[in-house]
Design a protein around this motif. Structure first.
Motif, PDB file in Angstrom:
ATOM      1  N   LEU A 176      -5.503   5.617  -8.918  1.00 39.11           N
ATOM      2  CA  LEU A 176      -6.220   4.690  -8.489  1.00 39.11           C
ATOM      3  C   LEU A 176      -7.608   4.883  -8.851  1.00 39.11           C
ATOM      4  O   LEU A 176      -8.300   5.834  -8.670  1.00 39.11           O
ATOM      5  CB  LEU A 176      -6.190   4.629  -6.575  1.00 39.11           C
ATOM      6  N   GLY A 177      -8.255   3.871  -9.395  1.00 39.91           N
ATOM      7  CA  GLY A 177      -9.556   3.970  -9.617  1.00 39.91           C
ATOM      8  C   GLY A 177     -10.611   3.163  -8.560  1.00 39.91           C
ATOM      9  O   GLY A 177     -10.334   2.197  -7.924  1.00 39.91           O
ATOM     10  N   ALA A 178     -11.989   3.952  -8.249  1.00 45.90           N
ATOM     11  CA  ALA A 178     -12.661   3.270  -7.194  1.00 45.90           C
ATOM     12  C   ALA A 178     -14.046   4.128  -7.198  1.00 45.90           C
ATOM     13  O   ALA A 178     -14.098   5.202  -7.608  1.00 45.90           O
ATOM     14  CB  ALA A 178     -11.999   3.435  -5.902  1.00 45.90           C
ATOM     15  N   PRO A 179     -15.087   3.493  -7.145  1.00 50.39           N
ATOM     16  CA  PRO A 179     -16.330   4.095  -7.032  1.00 50.39           C
ATOM     17  C   PRO A 179     -16.438   4.956  -5.643  1.00 50.39           C
ATOM     18  O   PRO A 179     -15.868   4.797  -4.663  1.00 50.39           O
ATOM     19  CB  PRO A 179     -17.410   2.945  -6.620  1.00 50.39           C
ATOM     20  N   ALA A 180     -16.920   6.161  -6.085  1.00 47.64           N
ATOM     21  CA  ALA A 180     -16.819   7.271  -5.130  1.00 47.64           C
ATOM     22  C   ALA A 180     -17.424   7.042  -3.691  1.00 47.64           C
ATOM     23  O   ALA A 180     -16.760   7.404  -2.845  1.00 47.64           O
ATOM     24  CB  ALA A 180     -17.408   8.577  -5.820  1.00 47.64           C
ATOM     25  N   ALA A 181     -18.482   6.240  -3.520  1.00 47.18           N
ATOM     26  CA  ALA A 181     -19.050   6.005  -2.369  1.00 47.18           C
ATOM     27  C   ALA A 181     -18.729   4.626  -2.012  1.00 47.18           C
ATOM     28  O   ALA A 181     -19.213   4.207  -0.984  1.00 47.18           O
ATOM     29  CB  ALA A 181     -20.659   6.124  -2.641  1.00 47.18           C
ATOM     30  N   GLY A 182     -17.677   3.840  -2.679  1.00 48.13           N
ATOM     31  CA  GLY A 182     -17.311   2.554  -2.045  1.00 48.13           C
ATOM     32  C   GLY A 182     -16.820   2.549  -0.656  1.00 48.13           C
ATOM     33  O   GLY A 182     -16.036   3.362  -0.414  1.00 48.13           O
ATOM     34  N   ALA A 183     -17.191   1.478   0.142  1.00 48.57           N
ATOM     35  CA  ALA A 183     -16.515   1.368   1.472  1.00 48.57           C
ATOM     36  C   ALA A 183     -15.018   1.277   1.273  1.00 48.57           C
ATOM     37  O   ALA A 183     -13.991   1.688   2.379  1.00 48.57           O
ATOM     38  CB  ALA A 183     -17.050   0.128   2.127  1.00 48.57           C
ATOM     39  N   THR A 184     -14.359   0.654   0.399  1.00 48.19           N
ATOM     40  CA  THR A 184     -12.992   0.507   0.334  1.00 48.19           C
ATOM     41  C   THR A 184     -12.422   1.863   0.071  1.00 48.19           C
ATOM     42  O   THR A 184     -11.287   1.968   0.858  1.00 48.19           O
ATOM     43  CB  THR A 184     -12.833  -0.571  -1.144  1.00 48.19           C
ATOM     44  N   VAL A 185     -12.710   2.584  -0.694  1.00 50.71           N
ATOM     45  CA  VAL A 185     -12.044   3.926  -0.828  1.00 50.71           C
ATOM     46  C   VAL A 185     -12.393   4.613   0.161  1.00 50.71           C
ATOM     47  O   VAL A 185     -11.670   5.639   0.457  1.00 50.71           O
ATOM     48  CB  VAL A 185     -12.589   4.568  -2.306  1.00 50.71           C
ATOM     49  N   LYS A 186     -13.594   4.708   0.912  1.00 55.39           N
ATOM     50  CA  LYS A 186     -13.756   5.678   1.900  1.00 55.39           C
ATOM     51  C   LYS A 186     -12.854   5.339   3.074  1.00 55.39           C
ATOM     52  O   LYS A 186     -12.480   6.036   3.960  1.00 55.39           O
ATOM     53  CB  LYS A 186     -15.333   5.078   2.535  1.00 55.39           C
ATOM     54  N   MET A 187     -12.309   3.856   3.256  1.00 60.52           N
ATOM     55  CA  MET A 187     -11.042   3.497   3.935  1.00 60.52           C
ATOM     56  C   MET A 187      -9.855   3.939   3.951  1.00 60.52           C
ATOM     57  O   MET A 187      -8.934   4.052   4.554  1.00 60.52           O
ATOM     58  CB  MET A 187     -11.493   2.129   4.628  1.00 60.52           C
ATOM     59  N   LEU A 188      -9.927   4.396   2.682  1.00 66.08           N
ATOM     60  CA  LEU A 188      -8.270   4.586   2.154  1.00 66.08           C
ATOM     61  C   LEU A 188      -7.558   5.941   2.885  1.00 66.08           C
ATOM     62  O   LEU A 188      -6.354   5.538   3.028  1.00 66.08           O
ATOM     63  CB  LEU A 188      -8.139   5.082   0.602  1.00 66.08           C
ATOM     64  N   PRO A 189      -8.159   6.872   3.224  1.00 71.07           N
ATOM     65  CA  PRO A 189      -7.478   7.878   4.204  1.00 71.07           C
ATOM     66  C   PRO A 189      -6.919   7.345   5.360  1.00 71.07           C
ATOM     67  O   PRO A 189      -5.693   7.484   5.884  1.00 71.07           O
ATOM     68  CB  PRO A 189      -8.486   9.162   4.395  1.00 71.07           C
ATOM     69  N   GLU A 229      -3.723   2.309 -12.275  1.00 67.38           N
ATOM     70  CA  GLU A 229      -2.819   1.285 -11.913  1.00 67.38           C
ATOM     71  C   GLU A 229      -3.039   0.518 -10.941  1.00 67.38           C
ATOM     72  O   GLU A 229      -2.394  -0.554 -10.763  1.00 67.38           O
ATOM     73  CB  GLU A 229      -1.231   2.360 -11.627  1.00 67.38           C
ATOM     74  N   ALA A 230      -4.229   0.730 -10.160  1.00 68.12           N
ATOM     75  CA  ALA A 230      -4.865   0.033  -9.149  1.00 68.12           C
ATOM     76  C   ALA A 230      -6.328   0.297  -9.073  1.00 68.12           C
ATOM     77  O   ALA A 230      -6.750   1.488  -9.390  1.00 68.12           O
ATOM     78  CB  ALA A 230      -4.160   0.160  -7.798  1.00 68.12           C
ATOM     79  N   ILE A 231      -6.953  -0.718  -8.366  1.00 66.46           N
ATOM     80  CA  ILE A 231      -8.477  -0.240  -8.123  1.00 66.46           C
ATOM     81  C   ILE A 231      -8.726  -0.771  -6.884  1.00 66.46           C
ATOM     82  O   ILE A 231      -8.208  -1.806  -6.338  1.00 66.46           O
ATOM     83  CB  ILE A 231      -9.220  -0.980  -9.099  1.00 66.46           C
ATOM     84  N   ALA A 232      -9.454  -0.074  -6.137  1.00 60.73           N
ATOM     85  CA  ALA A 232     -10.097  -0.317  -4.596  1.00 60.73           C
ATOM     86  C   ALA A 232     -11.172  -1.188  -4.766  1.00 60.73           C
ATOM     87  O   ALA A 232     -12.139  -0.835  -5.347  1.00 60.73           O
ATOM     88  CB  ALA A 232     -10.246   0.974  -3.898  1.00 60.73           C
ATOM     89  N   ILE A 233     -11.098  -2.437  -4.522  1.00 57.33           N
ATOM     90  CA  ILE A 233     -12.409  -3.389  -4.744  1.00 57.33           C
ATOM     91  C   ILE A 233     -12.798  -4.207  -3.459  1.00 57.33           C
ATOM     92  O   ILE A 233     -12.240  -4.148  -2.436  1.00 57.33           O
ATOM     93  CB  ILE A 233     -11.954  -4.457  -6.099  1.00 57.33           C
ATOM     94  N   ILE A 266       0.871  -1.292  -0.117  1.00 63.83           N
ATOM     95  CA  ILE A 266       0.006   0.035  -0.111  1.00 63.83           C
ATOM     96  C   ILE A 266       0.917   1.325  -0.042  1.00 63.83           C
ATOM     97  O   ILE A 266       0.624   2.384  -0.622  1.00 63.83           O
ATOM     98  CB  ILE A 266      -1.060  -0.144   1.378  1.00 63.83           C
ATOM     99  N   LYS A 267       2.097   1.069   0.531  1.00 64.58           N
ATOM    100  CA  LYS A 267       3.038   2.301   0.453  1.00 64.58           C
ATOM    101  C   LYS A 267       3.287   2.765  -0.908  1.00 64.58           C
ATOM    102  O   LYS A 267       3.859   3.948  -1.122  1.00 64.58           O
ATOM    103  CB  LYS A 267       4.263   2.097   1.221  1.00 64.58           C
ATOM    104  N   ASP A 268       3.286   1.841  -1.866  1.00 63.88           N
ATOM    105  CA  ASP A 268       3.602   2.157  -3.144  1.00 63.88           C
ATOM    106  C   ASP A 268       2.828   3.065  -4.100  1.00 63.88           C
ATOM    107  O   ASP A 268       2.751   3.484  -5.253  1.00 63.88           O
ATOM    108  CB  ASP A 268       3.922   0.982  -3.886  1.00 63.88           C
ATOM    109  N   LEU A 269       1.554   3.349  -3.373  1.00 62.17           N
ATOM    110  CA  LEU A 269       0.431   4.026  -3.978  1.00 62.17           C
ATOM    111  C   LEU A 269       0.694   5.493  -4.198  1.00 62.17           C
ATOM    112  O   LEU A 269       0.034   5.982  -5.129  1.00 62.17           O
ATOM    113  CB  LEU A 269      -0.851   4.093  -3.111  1.00 62.17           C
TER     114      LEU A 269
END
Length: 344
Positions: A135-148, A181-185, A127-130
């Motif tokens: 990064l692609g992800a749905p705006a309201a997705g739980a995975t991207v919401k946890m990214l910060p 280059e990556a997706i949050a899924i 994850i440090k290489d991000l």
């Protein structure tokens, strides 16, 4: 003659009374899934098909869902009595509306399906290489919401991650086309999407689980309304017993379980859904924790830790405690919750 008529009338009355009393004793439960019917829902259909709900004096109606977080909302609004929903959404709801959020009564995914997906040839290995990557992800997705939160835990400058909002059904295609280059899924979805594209999810791609990067969260579980808990606690126990029994039998008979799924939803692809069922069971359900404490149960401290992480990630006013979100008293005995281990 009159005696016979009186006897017949009395017998008829007894039948009608018994039928009415039985009907009154049956609890109707509206149950929402998290998504469209898939192999991972076979246990619920199995319990219905085999009559296990009926044996518990339950009349369960199963409807498809529109998201694991949405399933929580459905129960909170009273539209449904129970659901297969997201534990983290329950925690959020409990933080904002104490006493109104659904109660978790059986944990199914003791490992969350939140992950980052990239090609095996990518320079993104952790994850440090991000930083500096798209990064692609749905705006309201739980995975991207946890990214910060993930970025903070791993010393990443979140502002250096280029986020592209994408439709859920286009994530894998954008990755394959190198538009991101990556997706949050959600692993349960993306893994089988790649299989359906005749790709090898294990060989051609790299999976970076949030659980391995500082966010060891729970995920999908059985939730019930506060109303059902208070008014029909025995019905809640019966619902959990039926589902717990069905999980074991489905794992022992996956082909028969998929037969039931196909009968209910003829358009699903049998081979894909069987593989999805087994993949999810092996990666999200049959975990070391579940083998130790039994399917359905949780570790109290881990719920509290998850609550603290959810509070931080979503800037909630409070972090609900364990007993606000989980009801252990509805679980069957541990011996009944020890599930088979799949070797392949």
């Amino acid at each position: 003659m009159f005696a016979k008529l009186r006897w017949a009338a009395a017998a008829l009355g007894l039948v009608l009374w018994t039928t009415t009393a039985f009907a009154q004793d049956v609890t109707k439960i509206r149950f929402s899934l998290d998504w469209k019917l898939q192999g991972i829902h076979a246990w619920f259909l199995w319990a219905q098909e085999k009559g296990y709900f009926a044996q518990e004096k339950l009349d369960v109606t199963i409807d498809q869902g529109e998201g694991s977080a949405g399933a929580v909302t459905r129960v909170m609004t009273g539209a449904y009595d129970a659901a297969f929903g997201d534990a983290n959404a329950v925690i959020q709801s409990a933080a904002l509306k104490p006493g109104e959020a659904p109660l978790i009564v059986y944990m199914m995914y003791s490992r969350a399906p939140f992950a980052l997906l990239t090609k095996a040839t990518s320079s993104i290995k952790t994850i440090k290489d991000l930083e500096g990557k798209k990064l692609g992800a749905p705006a309201a997705g739980a995975t991207v919401k946890m990214l910060p939160l993930m970025a903070k835990k791993n010393g990443i400058d979140y502002s250096k991650i280029s986020l592209l909002s994408v439709a859920p059904n286009l994530q894998e295609q954008l990755l394959l086309q190198d538009q991101v280059e990556a997706i949050a899924i959600f692993t349960a979805t993306s893994y089988m999407n790649l299989v359906a594209l005749n790709l090898d999810p294990d060989k051609d791609f790299r999976w970076i689980y949030y659980a391995d990067a500082g966010a060891d969260l729970y995920s999908n579980c059985i939730i019930v309304s506060q109303k059902l808990v208070k008014e029909k606690p025995e019905a809640v126990k019966g619902l959990v017993r039926a589902i717990n029994r069905s999980i074991r039998e489905v794992i022992e008979n996956p082909d028969a379980a998929i037969d039931i799924l196909v009968k209910r939803e003829p358009l699903v692809k049998r081979d894909i859904e069987k593989r999805r069922l087994i993949y999810v069971y092996k990666t999200l359900m049959d975990t070391p924790e579940a083998r130790q404490i039994g399917m359905g149960d949780v570790v109290d401290a881990r719920i509290d830790e998850s609550s603290a992480m959810i509070k931080e990630a979503f800037e909630l006013p409070r972090a609900p405690k364990f007993d606000e979100v989980f009801g252990r008293s509805f679980l069957p005995p541990k011996a009944d919750r020890m599930m088979p281990v799949l070797s392949n």
